[in-house]
Design a protein around this motif. Structure first.
Motif, mmCIF file in Angstrom:
data_model
loop_
_atom_site.group_PDB
_atom_site.id
_atom_site.type_symbol
_atom_site.label_atom_id
_atom_site.label_comp_id
_atom_site.label_asym_id
_atom_site.label_seq_id
_atom_site.Cartn_x
_atom_site.Cartn_y
_atom_site.Cartn_z
ATOM 1 N N GLU A 15 0.845 -0.896 0.060
ATOM 2 C CA GLU A 15 0.277 0.302 -0.036
ATOM 3 C C GLU A 15 1.037 1.104 -0.186
ATOM 4 N N VAL A 16 1.908 1.236 0.638
ATOM 5 C CA VAL A 16 3.250 1.872 1.464
ATOM 6 C C VAL A 16 3.683 3.217 -0.438
ATOM 7 N N GLU A 17 3.870 1.353 -0.793
ATOM 8 C CA GLU A 17 4.427 1.257 -2.186
ATOM 9 C C GLU A 17 2.971 2.103 -3.202
ATOM 10 N N THR A 18 2.154 2.145 -4.241
ATOM 11 C CA THR A 18 1.209 2.253 -4.448
ATOM 12 C C THR A 18 1.636 3.852 -4.260
ATOM 13 N N VAL A 19 0.688 4.302 -2.840
ATOM 14 C CA VAL A 19 0.668 5.190 -2.725
ATOM 15 C C VAL A 19 2.094 5.983 -3.449
ATOM 16 N N LEU A 20 2.985 6.085 -2.901
ATOM 17 C CA LEU A 20 4.128 6.946 -3.509
ATOM 18 C C LEU A 20 5.050 7.509 -4.839
ATOM 19 N N THR A 21 3.868 5.845 -4.922
ATOM 20 C CA THR A 21 4.962 5.760 -6.783
ATOM 21 C C THR A 21 3.204 6.485 -7.616
ATOM 22 N N GLU A 22 1.994 5.990 -7.588
ATOM 23 C CA GLU A 22 1.267 7.718 -7.745
ATOM 24 C C GLU A 22 1.528 8.937 -7.495
ATOM 25 N N ALA A 23 2.206 9.519 -6.322
ATOM 26 C CA ALA A 23 2.470 10.609 -5.971
ATOM 27 C C ALA A 23 3.762 11.166 -6.709
ATOM 28 N N PHE A 24 4.913 10.458 -6.832
ATOM 29 C CA PHE A 24 5.571 11.043 -7.163
ATOM 30 C C PHE A 24 6.965 9.681 -7.451
ATOM 31 N N PRO A 25 7.813 10.610 -8.748
ATOM 32 C CA PRO A 25 8.210 9.503 -9.467
ATOM 33 C C PRO A 25 9.643 8.681 -8.189
ATOM 34 N N PRO A 98 -4.362 2.537 10.016
ATOM 35 C CA PRO A 98 -4.047 2.944 8.424
ATOM 36 C C PRO A 98 -4.011 4.485 8.255
ATOM 37 N N PHE A 99 -3.604 4.261 6.312
ATOM 38 C CA PHE A 99 -2.508 5.984 5.857
ATOM 39 C C PHE A 99 -4.028 7.035 5.974
ATOM 40 N N ASP A 100 -3.143 8.059 6.269
ATOM 41 C CA ASP A 100 -3.666 8.856 5.028
ATOM 42 C C ASP A 100 -2.534 9.119 4.044
ATOM 43 N N ASP A 101 -3.565 9.645 2.908
ATOM 44 C CA ASP A 101 -2.079 8.835 1.704
ATOM 45 C C ASP A 101 -1.840 10.791 1.426
ATOM 46 N N HIS A 102 -2.204 11.854 1.845
ATOM 47 C CA HIS A 102 -1.352 13.264 1.878
ATOM 48 C C HIS A 102 -0.304 13.257 3.083
ATOM 49 N N HIS A 103 -0.583 12.699 3.955
ATOM 50 C CA HIS A 103 0.382 12.405 5.497
ATOM 51 C C HIS A 103 1.344 11.590 5.031
ATOM 52 N N LEU A 104 1.154 11.005 4.076
ATOM 53 C CA LEU A 104 2.895 9.457 3.975
ATOM 54 C C LEU A 104 2.923 10.056 2.618
ATOM 55 N N VAL A 105 2.785 11.021 1.749
ATOM 56 C CA VAL A 105 3.389 11.852 0.756
ATOM 57 C C VAL A 105 4.463 12.882 1.091
ATOM 58 N N ASP A 106 3.572 13.773 2.473
ATOM 59 C CA ASP A 106 4.493 14.711 2.597
ATOM 60 C C ASP A 106 5.485 14.407 3.764
ATOM 61 N N ALA A 107 5.179 13.534 4.389
ATOM 62 C CA ALA A 107 6.059 13.286 5.688
ATOM 63 C C ALA A 107 7.440 12.171 4.905
ATOM 64 N N VAL A 108 7.001 11.616 3.725
ATOM 65 C CA VAL A 108 8.353 10.929 2.551
ATOM 66 C C VAL A 108 9.382 12.296 1.502
ATOM 67 N N LYS A 109 8.215 12.740 1.607
ATOM 68 C CA LYS A 109 9.002 14.052 0.932
ATOM 69 C C LYS A 109 10.278 14.995 1.965
ATOM 70 N N ASN A 110 9.120 15.423 2.842
ATOM 71 C CA ASN A 110 10.163 15.861 4.005
ATOM 72 C C ASN A 110 11.406 15.453 4.278
ATOM 73 N N ALA A 111 10.946 13.902 4.672
ATOM 74 C CA ALA A 111 12.351 13.227 4.578
ATOM 75 C C ALA A 111 13.555 13.540 3.908
ATOM 76 N N ALA A 112 13.142 13.521 2.991
ATOM 77 C CA ALA A 112 13.649 13.740 1.192
ATOM 78 C C ALA A 112 14.745 15.249 1.588
ATOM 79 N N GLY A 113 13.891 15.927 2.083
ATOM 80 C CA GLY A 113 14.267 17.260 1.681
ATOM 81 C C GLY A 113 13.773 17.695 0.793
ATOM 82 N N MET A 114 12.436 17.630 -0.287
ATOM 83 C CA MET A 114 12.119 17.706 -1.069
ATOM 84 C C MET A 114 11.190 19.343 -1.062
#
Length: 114
Positions: A15-25, A98-114
């Motif tokens: 599920e994490v993989e799907t959310v992230l790959t749909e959100a950004f490359p 369970p994930f809130d897709d936007h929260h997960l995406v934002d957290a990953v982007k912040n962790a990556a410094g995006m």
């Protein structure tokens, strides 16, 4: 961006993989707690998304080494106690399951410094 997802439940990791790959490359690799250390040895990851319950169980030692090497971290959790942060890991984002897709995406982007 390369992301490693570590969870005891393969379907949750998918599920994490799907959310992230749909959100950004990005390239997402899924690992179990048993294969996690081996995946870190095989290559560099920009972000590791890991279940907070795995910290301190051996996998937490690997996360600590990754953090020291500059890899971004995001914890996922079912635990109400961890929602305000994981003890000893101040400043690391925690995303509830369970994930809130936007929260997960934002957290990953912040962790990556995006």
């Amino acid at each position: 961006m390369k992301i490693l997802v570590v969870d005891r439940e393969f379907l949750v990791a998918m599920e994490v993989e799907t959310v992230l790959t749909e959100a950004f490359p990005c390239e997402v690799k899924i690992a179990t707690p048993r294969s996690y250390a081996m995946e870190l040895e095989r290559g560099w990851f920009d972000v590791i998304v890991i279940d907070s319950a795995l910290v301190g169980t051996g996998s937490g030692d690997e996360a600590l080494r990754a953090r020291a090497a500059g890899t971004g971290l995001v914890f996922t959790t079912l635990s109400v106690e961890d929602m305000d942060g994981v003890e000893g890991w101040e400043g690391i984002a925690v995303v509830s399951k369970p994930f809130d897709d936007h929260h997960l995406v934002d957290a990953v982007k912040n962790a990556a410094g995006m």
